[in-house]
Design a protein around this motif. Structure first.
Motif, PDB file in Angstrom:
ATOM      1  N   THR A   1      16.197  -7.418   0.607  1.00  0.00           N
ATOM      2  CA  THR A   1      16.572  -8.684  -0.023  1.00  0.00           C
ATOM      3  C   THR A   1      16.651  -8.565  -1.539  1.00  0.00           C
ATOM      4  OG1 THR A   1      14.318  -9.505  -0.304  1.00  0.00           O
ATOM      5  CG2 THR A   1      15.406  -9.975   1.814  1.00  0.00           C
ATOM      6  N   GLY A   2      15.977  -7.578  -2.111  1.00  0.00           N
ATOM      7  CA  GLY A   2      15.934  -7.438  -3.556  1.00  0.00           C
ATOM      8  C   GLY A   2      15.128  -8.532  -4.240  1.00  0.00           C
ATOM      9  N   SER A   3      14.332  -9.243  -3.466  1.00  0.00           N
ATOM     10  CA  SER A   3      13.586 -10.387  -3.979  1.00  0.00           C
ATOM     11  C   SER A   3      12.080 -10.153  -3.888  1.00  0.00           C
ATOM     12  CB  SER A   3      13.958 -11.627  -3.161  1.00  0.00           C
ATOM     13  OG  SER A   3      13.113 -12.715  -3.473  1.00  0.00           O
ATOM     14  N   ASP A   4      11.347 -10.819  -4.767  1.00  0.00           N
ATOM     15  CA  ASP A   4       9.889 -10.797  -4.737  1.00  0.00           C
ATOM     16  C   ASP A   4       9.338 -12.128  -4.207  1.00  0.00           C
ATOM     17  OD1 ASP A   4       7.392  -9.520  -5.259  1.00  0.00           O
ATOM     18  OD2 ASP A   4       7.177 -10.654  -7.116  1.00  0.00           O
TER      19      ASP A   4
ATOM     20  N   PRO B   1       0.802  -1.240   0.000  1.00  0.00           N
ATOM     21  CA  PRO B   1       0.000   0.000   0.000  1.00  0.00           C
ATOM     22  C   PRO B   1       0.830   1.284   0.000  1.00  0.00           C
ATOM     23  CG  PRO B   1      -0.810  -1.534   1.661  1.00  0.00           C
ATOM     24  CD  PRO B   1       0.442  -2.126   1.093  1.00  0.00           C
ATOM     25  N   SER B   2       2.024   1.246   0.584  1.00  0.00           N
ATOM     26  CA  SER B   2       2.852   2.448   0.647  1.00  0.00           C
ATOM     27  C   SER B   2       3.720   2.622  -0.591  1.00  0.00           C
ATOM     28  CB  SER B   2       3.760   2.401   1.874  1.00  0.00           C
ATOM     29  OG  SER B   2       4.827   1.487   1.656  1.00  0.00           O
ATOM     30  N   GLY B   3       3.724   1.608  -1.449  1.00  0.00           N
ATOM     31  CA  GLY B   3       4.589   1.664  -2.620  1.00  0.00           C
ATOM     32  C   GLY B   3       5.990   1.145  -2.349  1.00  0.00           C
ATOM     33  N   ALA B   4       6.224   0.615  -1.144  1.00  0.00           N
ATOM     34  CA  ALA B   4       7.554   0.082  -0.808  1.00  0.00           C
ATOM     35  C   ALA B   4       7.875  -1.083  -1.737  1.00  0.00           C
ATOM     36  CB  ALA B   4       7.587  -0.380   0.646  1.00  0.00           C
ATOM     37  N   PRO B   5       9.119  -1.188  -2.151  1.00  0.00           N
ATOM     38  CA  PRO B   5       9.492  -2.290  -3.039  1.00  0.00           C
ATOM     39  C   PRO B   5       9.475  -3.631  -2.313  1.00  0.00           C
ATOM     40  CG  PRO B   5      11.442  -1.080  -2.360  1.00  0.00           C
ATOM     41  CD  PRO B   5      10.260  -0.323  -1.833  1.00  0.00           C
ATOM     42  N   ALA B   6       9.167  -4.674  -3.037  1.00  0.00           N
ATOM     43  CA  ALA B   6       9.225  -6.019  -2.464  1.00  0.00           C
ATOM     44  C   ALA B   6      10.648  -6.279  -1.965  1.00  0.00           C
ATOM     45  CB  ALA B   6       8.840  -7.052  -3.516  1.00  0.00           C
ATOM     46  N   GLY B   7      10.720  -6.946  -0.835  1.00  0.00           N
ATOM     47  CA  GLY B   7      12.030  -7.264  -0.270  1.00  0.00           C
ATOM     48  C   GLY B   7      12.555  -6.245   0.723  1.00  0.00           C
TER      49      GLY B   7
ATOM     50  N   ALA C   1      13.378 -14.201   5.948  1.00  0.00           N
ATOM     51  CA  ALA C   1      14.498 -13.267   6.082  1.00  0.00           C
ATOM     52  C   ALA C   1      14.139 -12.097   6.991  1.00  0.00           C
ATOM     53  CB  ALA C   1      14.923 -12.753   4.702  1.00  0.00           C
ATOM     54  N   PHE C   2      12.919 -11.581   6.852  1.00  0.00           N
ATOM     55  CA  PHE C   2      12.491 -10.453   7.678  1.00  0.00           C
ATOM     56  C   PHE C   2      12.384 -10.859   9.148  1.00  0.00           C
ATOM     57  CE2 PHE C   2       9.891  -8.298   4.028  1.00  0.00           C
ATOM     58  CZ  PHE C   2      11.056  -8.132   3.291  1.00  0.00           C
ATOM     59  N   ALA C   3      11.872 -12.054   9.412  1.00  0.00           N
ATOM     60  CA  ALA C   3      11.753 -12.530  10.800  1.00  0.00           C
ATOM     61  C   ALA C   3      13.134 -12.683  11.420  1.00  0.00           C
ATOM     62  CB  ALA C   3      10.977 -13.838  10.852  1.00  0.00           C
ATOM     63  N   ARG C   4      14.057 -13.288  10.685  1.00  0.00           N
ATOM     64  CA  ARG C   4      15.428 -13.450  11.206  1.00  0.00           C
ATOM     65  C   ARG C   4      16.074 -12.089  11.470  1.00  0.00           C
ATOM     66  NH1 ARG C   4      17.200 -18.608  11.092  1.00  0.00           N
ATOM     67  NH2 ARG C   4      16.165 -20.050   9.666  1.00  0.00           N
TER      68      ARG C   4
END
Length: 157
Positions: free
Chosen positions: A131-134, A105-111, A142-145
């Motif tokens: 992460t640069g990943s979708d 919703p904010s337009g933030a890029p995936a990852g 990765a986000f939890a870690r």
């Protein structure tokens, strides 16, 4: 092992944490709850995945978010403070991110994920992960870690 180290640090201090999972979907809280006797150091929290959940968990006026965007350091820090205070913990950990698979919703890029810790005595600490990943599932992990590492690093300062 990461959750065990965090549990040990909190138990040594006699302190507790409350968690606001965002894009992690509950993985941060679930990781901490794998530790036997988690009630010693874990107060509770919630998954903040909608404006309704945000309003209930944080009990902040809408204008508290003025000028902020999701998946940003200031947004995560506001949530870390609020979850800490609302749950009566010494520490608050919040994660806000864009895991991919759909547009944020904010337009933030995936990852992109931002984790924030608010602790005693005005201590605050944030960290951004890119992460640069979708790949939605890989990003959630990765986000939890990264959020748990942010909390562990904060507790060691």
């Amino acid at each position: 092992e990461q959750a065990l180290r965090i549990a040990d640090l909190l138990r040594q201090r006699g302190e507790k944490v409350a968690v606001a999972d965002g894009a992690t979907g509950g993985l941060v809280a679930a990781s901490l709850l794998t530790v036997p006797g988690a009630l010693d150091f874990f107060v509770g929290g919630g998954v903040v995945y909608s404006f309704r959940a945000r309003a209930i968990l944080f009990d902040l006026p809408r204008d508290a978010y003025a000028g902020m965007r999701g998946a940003s350091e200031d947004y995560a820090l506001l949530q870390a403070r609020a979850i800490r205070d609302n749950f009566g913990a010494q520490w608050g950990l919040a994660e806000s991110g864009s895991v991919g698979g759909s547009s944020h919703p904010s337009g933030a890029p995936a990852g992109r994920s931002c984790a924030a810790v608010a602790g005693p005595g005005g201590f605050e600490f944030t960290r951004r992960t890119e992460t640069g990943s979708d790949d939605r599932i890989a990003n959630m992990e990765a986000f939890a870690r990264a959020a748990l590492a942010t909390l562990e690093d904060a507790l060691q300062r």
